[in-house]
Design a protein around this motif. Structure first.
Motif, PDB file in Angstrom:
ATOM      1  N   ASP A 144       0.855  -1.184   0.000  1.00  0.00           N
ATOM      2  CA  ASP A 144       0.000   0.000   0.000  1.00  0.00           C
ATOM      3  C   ASP A 144       0.890   1.234   0.000  1.00  0.00           C
ATOM      4  O   ASP A 144       1.073   1.876   1.032  1.00  0.00           O
ATOM      5  N   GLY A 145       1.449   1.543  -1.172  1.00  0.00           N
ATOM      6  CA  GLY A 145       2.417   2.640  -1.222  1.00  0.00           C
ATOM      7  C   GLY A 145       2.044   3.727  -2.195  1.00  0.00           C
ATOM      8  O   GLY A 145       2.842   4.596  -2.519  1.00  0.00           O
ATOM      9  N   ASN A 146       0.806   3.656  -2.638  1.00  0.00           N
ATOM     10  CA  ASN A 146       0.342   4.589  -3.660  1.00  0.00           C
ATOM     11  C   ASN A 146      -0.184   5.841  -2.963  1.00  0.00           C
ATOM     12  O   ASN A 146      -1.269   5.819  -2.382  1.00  0.00           O
ATOM     13  N   TYR A 147       0.604   6.921  -3.025  1.00  0.00           N
ATOM     14  CA  TYR A 147       0.206   8.138  -2.313  1.00  0.00           C
ATOM     15  C   TYR A 147      -0.953   8.826  -3.029  1.00  0.00           C
ATOM     16  O   TYR A 147      -0.897   9.032  -4.243  1.00  0.00           O
ATOM     17  N   VAL A 148      -1.996   9.159  -2.284  1.00  0.00           N
ATOM     18  CA  VAL A 148      -3.121   9.907  -2.855  1.00  0.00           C
ATOM     19  C   VAL A 148      -3.483  11.069  -1.926  1.00  0.00           C
ATOM     20  O   VAL A 148      -3.299  10.991  -0.714  1.00  0.00           O
ATOM     21  N   ALA A 149      -3.973  12.128  -2.536  1.00  0.00           N
ATOM     22  CA  ALA A 149      -4.527  13.271  -1.799  1.00  0.00           C
ATOM     23  C   ALA A 149      -5.376  14.026  -2.809  1.00  0.00           C
ATOM     24  O   ALA A 149      -5.226  13.806  -4.021  1.00  0.00           O
ATOM     25  N   ASP A 150      -6.251  14.907  -2.325  1.00  0.00           N
ATOM     26  CA  ASP A 150      -7.048  15.647  -3.310  1.00  0.00           C
ATOM     27  C   ASP A 150      -6.145  16.653  -4.048  1.00  0.00           C
ATOM     28  O   ASP A 150      -5.036  16.964  -3.603  1.00  0.00           O
ATOM     29  N   VAL A 175       8.079   8.194 -12.903  1.00  0.00           N
ATOM     30  CA  VAL A 175       7.654   6.838 -13.252  1.00  0.00           C
ATOM     31  C   VAL A 175       6.420   6.305 -12.563  1.00  0.00           C
ATOM     32  O   VAL A 175       5.559   5.687 -13.190  1.00  0.00           O
ATOM     33  N   ALA A 176       6.332   6.482 -11.265  1.00  0.00           N
ATOM     34  CA  ALA A 176       5.457   5.608 -10.473  1.00  0.00           C
ATOM     35  C   ALA A 176       3.992   5.963 -10.604  1.00  0.00           C
ATOM     36  O   ALA A 176       3.618   6.941 -11.233  1.00  0.00           O
ATOM     37  N   GLU A 177       3.194   5.143  -9.976  1.00  0.00           N
ATOM     38  CA  GLU A 177       1.754   5.316 -10.010  1.00  0.00           C
ATOM     39  C   GLU A 177       1.294   6.323  -8.954  1.00  0.00           C
ATOM     40  O   GLU A 177       0.207   6.854  -9.055  1.00  0.00           O
ATOM     41  N   ALA A 178       2.128   6.574  -7.954  1.00  0.00           N
ATOM     42  CA  ALA A 178       1.726   7.469  -6.870  1.00  0.00           C
ATOM     43  C   ALA A 178       1.429   8.864  -7.419  1.00  0.00           C
ATOM     44  O   ALA A 178       2.057   9.298  -8.388  1.00  0.00           O
ATOM     45  N   ALA A 179       0.482   9.559  -6.810  1.00  0.00           N
ATOM     46  CA  ALA A 179       0.111  10.896  -7.265  1.00  0.00           C
ATOM     47  C   ALA A 179       1.357  11.760  -7.385  1.00  0.00           C
ATOM     48  O   ALA A 179       2.179  11.825  -6.466  1.00  0.00           O
ATOM     49  N   ARG A 180       1.506  12.407  -8.553  1.00  0.00           N
ATOM     50  CA  ARG A 180       2.638  13.288  -8.845  1.00  0.00           C
ATOM     51  C   ARG A 180       3.990  12.634  -8.527  1.00  0.00           C
ATOM     52  O   ARG A 180       4.961  13.294  -8.193  1.00  0.00           O
TER      53      ARG A 180
END
Lengths: 226, 80
Positions: A144-150, A175-180
């Motif tokens: 669970d390493g996918n950073y999200v925020a509004d 590269v990654a899927e995490a936000a920005r």
């Protein structure tokens, strides 16, 4: 520098953090999740990686409400240094000390590999000994390493320069899927850092490099001058 | 009384579990399945006997722990 490492049931990288801190010249104290106060004179609190409370409910959710977290929040509020790595980052977000949340990797796979991180700024207690824009290699190990925020929060993090590390490729591309491509963020005073990858597992050339060591040396240097 | 708290990923928040379930359904031959979203249900046994107060208490629990408002929404139902 005096560092306290918090151990929750299910924490498993506390010794890795202790080794990295000792190597950088810090004194290490062990803190227990049921403690309600921190030892006097502590410069840094570390929330290590692992699977606190078995990741039940949400990663870091139960740990964020453990007794010691109120003391950690007070330490952060008075400008104390806090480092949360992996599960520690999840705990800081769940506790509301850092904004946003970490959600399941988009691939649903547990990612265990090295990643490349770009150091976004060097005028912080965590990154002073890196070069601006330096790309470092660190292991990561998370489901669970996918950073999200509004969007508003993400814009604020970028606008205020609170992104600490971003995932990049060999050529420095995002590269990654995490936000920005966010791998780690600071609080506005840059005294609290949460990040998903494990700099504490990159402190020895024998085990894949020592790009992470400068983070711990930076912390020791910062507490020596403050 | 019993309270049932349903926690769902907020719309707009990526739900990889829902997507994977959707793909598995289509590989089983189920046609016509649109978006799939996966959440969780938490059942609480409450000592409170007043339904309004039980609901308010469960909602407070959801706000403080059961759901993360950054990524999740919740709904509370009271069952006698």
């Amino acid at each position: 520098m005096r560092a306290g490492i918090v151990v929750f049931p299910g924490t498993n990288r506390e010794r890795d953090i202790a080794l990295a801190l000792s190597r950088a010249g810090a004194d290490v104290a062990w803190l227990w999740h049921r403690d309600t106060d921190l030892p006097i004179g502590l410069d840094l609190v570390v929330l290590p990686g692992g699977f606190s409370y078995g990741d039940y409910l949400r990663c870091g959710a139960i740990a964020a409400r453990a007794p010691i977290m109120q003391a950690v929040a007070r330490h952060a509020a008075r400008g104390g240094l806090v480092l949360g790595v992996c599960n520690g980052f999840q705990i800081l977000c769940e506790a509301g000390i850092l904004p946003g949340a970490l959600v399941r990797n988009a691939t649903l796979r547990f990612l265990a590999s090295d990643c490349l991180l770009r150091v976004e700024r060097t005028d912080t207690p965590f990154t002073a000994l890196y070069r601006a824009g330096q790309v470092i290699r660190c292991p990561m190990a998370h489901g669970d390493g996918n950073y999200v925020a509004d969007e508003e929060t993400l814009d604020r993090l970028e606008g205020e320069g609170l992104v600490a590390f971003r995932y990049v490729t060999e050529r420095g591309e995002a590269v990654a899927e995490a936000a920005r491509n966010i791998a780690g963020i600071f609080t506005p005073n840059r005294r609290v850092l949460g990040l998903m990858p494990h700099p504490e597992n990159a402190v020895d050339p024998l085990t894949g490099g020592e790009d992470g060591l400068a983070l711990f040396l930076s912390l020791v240097q910062a507490s020596a001058v403050s | 009384m019993k309270a049932r708290v349903t926690v769902m990923p907020k719309s707009g928040v990526l739900d990889p579990q829902g997507k994977a379930i959707g793909r598995a359904l289509s590989s089983l031959g189920f046609a016509g399945v649109g978006e799939v979203r996966a959440g969780k249900v938490i059942e609480l046994e409450l000592a409170e006997t007043d339904p309004e107060r039980a609901k308010a208490a469960a909602e407070e629990m959801a706000r403080r722990l059961l759901a993360n408002p950054v990524i999740e929404s919740f709904r509370v139902e009271i069952a006698g």
